[in-house]
Design an enzyme around this catalytic site. Structure first.
Site, PDB file in Angstrom:
ATOM      1  CD  GLU A 118      -1.745  -2.101   2.119  1.00  0.00           C
ATOM      2  OE1 GLU A 118      -0.726  -2.063   2.848  1.00  0.00           O
ATOM      3  OE2 GLU A 118      -2.499  -3.085   2.068  1.00  0.00           O
ATOM      4  CE1 TYR A 130       7.747   0.439  -3.384  1.00  0.00           C
ATOM      5  CE2 TYR A 130       5.930   1.990  -3.137  1.00  0.00           C
ATOM      6  CZ  TYR A 130       6.998   1.311  -2.598  1.00  0.00           C
ATOM      7  OH  TYR A 130       7.342   1.466  -1.285  1.00  0.00           O
TER       8      TYR A 130
HETATM    9  C1  LIG Z   1      10.319   6.845  -1.819  1.00  0.00           C
HETATM   10  C2  LIG Z   1      11.776   6.676  -1.355  1.00  0.00           C
HETATM   11  C3  LIG Z   1      11.906   5.381  -0.557  1.00  0.00           C
HETATM   12  C4  LIG Z   1      12.675   6.604  -2.616  1.00  0.00           C
HETATM   13  O1  LIG Z   1      14.020   6.397  -2.181  1.00  0.00           O
HETATM   14  P1  LIG Z   1      15.256   6.709  -3.158  1.00  0.00           P
HETATM   15  O2  LIG Z   1      16.436   5.981  -2.623  1.00  0.00           O
HETATM   16  O3  LIG Z   1      15.362   8.162  -3.341  1.00  0.00           O
HETATM   17  O4  LIG Z   1      14.749   6.041  -4.518  1.00  0.00           O
HETATM   18  P2  LIG Z   1      15.639   5.683  -5.807  1.00  0.00           P
HETATM   19  O5  LIG Z   1      16.798   6.614  -5.882  1.00  0.00           O
HETATM   20  O6  LIG Z   1      15.885   4.228  -5.823  1.00  0.00           O
HETATM   21  O7  LIG Z   1      14.617   6.102  -6.961  1.00  0.00           O
HETATM   22  C5  LIG Z   1      13.975   5.143  -7.779  1.00  0.00           C
HETATM   23  C6  LIG Z   1      12.908   5.822  -8.617  1.00  0.00           C
HETATM   24  O8  LIG Z   1      11.873   6.344  -7.776  1.00  0.00           O
HETATM   25  C7  LIG Z   1      11.354   7.543  -8.359  1.00  0.00           C
HETATM   26  N1  LIG Z   1      11.650   8.666  -7.472  1.00  0.00           N
HETATM   27  C8  LIG Z   1      12.286   8.624  -6.289  1.00  0.00           C
HETATM   28  N2  LIG Z   1      12.369   9.862  -5.753  1.00  0.00           N
HETATM   29  C9  LIG Z   1      11.764  10.693  -6.618  1.00  0.00           C
HETATM   30  C10 LIG Z   1      11.535  12.090  -6.623  1.00  0.00           C
HETATM   31  N3  LIG Z   1      11.972  12.900  -5.620  1.00  0.00           N
HETATM   32  N4  LIG Z   1      10.873  12.618  -7.675  1.00  0.00           N
HETATM   33  C11 LIG Z   1      10.447  11.847  -8.687  1.00  0.00           C
HETATM   34  N5  LIG Z   1      10.656  10.488  -8.740  1.00  0.00           N
HETATM   35  C12 LIG Z   1      11.308   9.941  -7.717  1.00  0.00           C
HETATM   36  C13 LIG Z   1      12.073   7.714  -9.683  1.00  0.00           C
HETATM   37  O9  LIG Z   1      11.331   7.018 -10.664  1.00  0.00           O
HETATM   38  C14 LIG Z   1      13.394   7.011  -9.402  1.00  0.00           C
HETATM   39  O10 LIG Z   1      14.054   6.569 -10.548  1.00  0.00           O
HETATM   40  P3  LIG Z   1      15.082   7.561 -11.319  1.00  0.00           P
HETATM   41  O11 LIG Z   1      16.003   8.118 -10.280  1.00  0.00           O
HETATM   42  O12 LIG Z   1      15.743   6.653 -12.307  1.00  0.00           O
HETATM   43  O13 LIG Z   1      14.229   8.618 -11.938  1.00  0.00           O
HETATM   44  C15 LIG Z   1      12.250   7.905  -0.506  1.00  0.00           C
HETATM   45  O14 LIG Z   1      11.898   9.099  -1.181  1.00  0.00           O
HETATM   46  C16 LIG Z   1      11.634   7.932   0.886  1.00  0.00           C
HETATM   47  O15 LIG Z   1      12.189   7.372   1.830  1.00  0.00           O
HETATM   48  N6  LIG Z   1      10.494   8.600   1.013  1.00  0.00           N
HETATM   49  C17 LIG Z   1       9.770   8.698   2.311  1.00  0.00           C
HETATM   50  C18 LIG Z   1       9.236   7.343   2.735  1.00  0.00           C
HETATM   51  C19 LIG Z   1       8.337   6.729   1.675  1.00  0.00           C
HETATM   52  O16 LIG Z   1       7.545   7.396   1.022  1.00  0.00           O
HETATM   53  N7  LIG Z   1       8.470   5.393   1.521  1.00  0.00           N
HETATM   54  C20 LIG Z   1       7.623   4.628   0.619  1.00  0.00           C
HETATM   55  C21 LIG Z   1       6.391   4.238   1.373  1.00  0.00           C
HETATM   56  S1  LIG Z   1       5.275   3.310   0.362  1.00  0.00           S
END
Ligand SMILES: CC(C)(COP(=O)(O)OP(=O)(O)OC[C@H]1O[C@@H](n2cnc3c(N)ncnc32)[C@H](O)[C@@H]1OP(=O)(O)O)[C@@H](O)C(=O)NCCC(=O)NCCS
Length: 172
Positions: A118, A130
């Site tokens: 979710e 995702y």
């Molecule tokens: C969501 C989260 C886990 C992503 O972590 P991350 O290490 O930055 O993610 P990645 O670097 O592996 O990014 C993978 C893809 O996610 C998407 N993405 C991640 N951050 C993004 C941003 N700020 N804006 C747009 N797309 C984003 C992109 O598609 C990215 O691929 P790309 O870099 O090739 O464009 C992080 O932002 C976080 O901890 N957020 C708060 C907690 C949360 O929302 N967790 C998920 C709960 S369901």
């Protein structure tokens, strides 16, 4: 889907009890309703039912720092991504992708056929992450989040394809 560059200095490993303080700091900065400490103690006490990993950042001369975490529940043949977070200072470097891929590969090894999760309807960043893995929106849980009343989007990935996941599982 293209192979991600390996995030420099990042290594993944199983979560340990000694990581919980660092994991809580990341969760508290990342979520409006973070898990309480007991939730992590509980997950680490039942390794047959959950997969818990951390990402560690290694910088020369400094102590390694925990910068991300994931917990996936195993139930029957379903893997449920329960929490995933990366410290804000280390986001957008592929760390969440590595954690998710590594955990889902471990799920595949343990016979899981389907992954579910979710995500908040307004959490576009996470939904993009995702979607990169091939997760599809399969439903809405109305008012699922008690703090804001926000809907949850239910996302599913099936099958778990080893070669696809391996493209992102490129952390040490
Ligand atoms: C969501 C989260 C886990 C992503 O972590 P991350 O290490 O930055 O993610 P990645 O670097 O592996 O990014 C993978 C893809 O996610 C998407 N993405 C991640 N951050 C993004 C941003 N700020 N804006 C747009 N797309 C984003 C992109 O598609 C990215 O691929 P790309 O870099 O090739 O464009 C992080 O932002 C976080 O901890 N957020 C708060 C907690 C949360 O929302 N967790 C998920 C709960 S369901």
């Amino acid at each position: 889907m293209t192979k991600k560059d390996k995030p420099p200095g990042v290594k993944l490993r199983p979560m340990a009890l000694s990581d919980i303080d660092a994991v809580l700091r990341i969760e508290r900065i990342s979520f409006s309703t973070p898990w309480p400490p007991d939730a992590f103690f509980y997950e680490l006490a039942r390794p047959r039912r959950s997969i818990c990993r951390v990402a560690e950042y290694h910088e020369a001369e400094l102590e390694p720092e925990v910068v991300g975490d994931i917990v996936v529940w195993l139930a029957g043949s379903t893997a449920h991504v329960a929490t995933l977070a990366v410290h804000p200072n280390h986001r957008r470097r592929g760390i969440a992708s590595c954690l998710l891929a590594n955990a889902l590969l471990a799920c595949k090894d343990r016979g899981m056929k389907l992954a579910l999760l979710e995500v908040r309807a307004q959490n576009n960043k996470a939904q993009l992450l995702y979607q990169k893995f091939g997760f599809k929106r399969v439903g809405i849980r109305e008012g699922y989040y008690q703090d804001t009343g926000e809907d949850a989007v239910l996302m599913a990935l099936k099958p778990l394809k080893r070669d696809k996941l391996a493209e992102f599982a490129n952390c040490g």
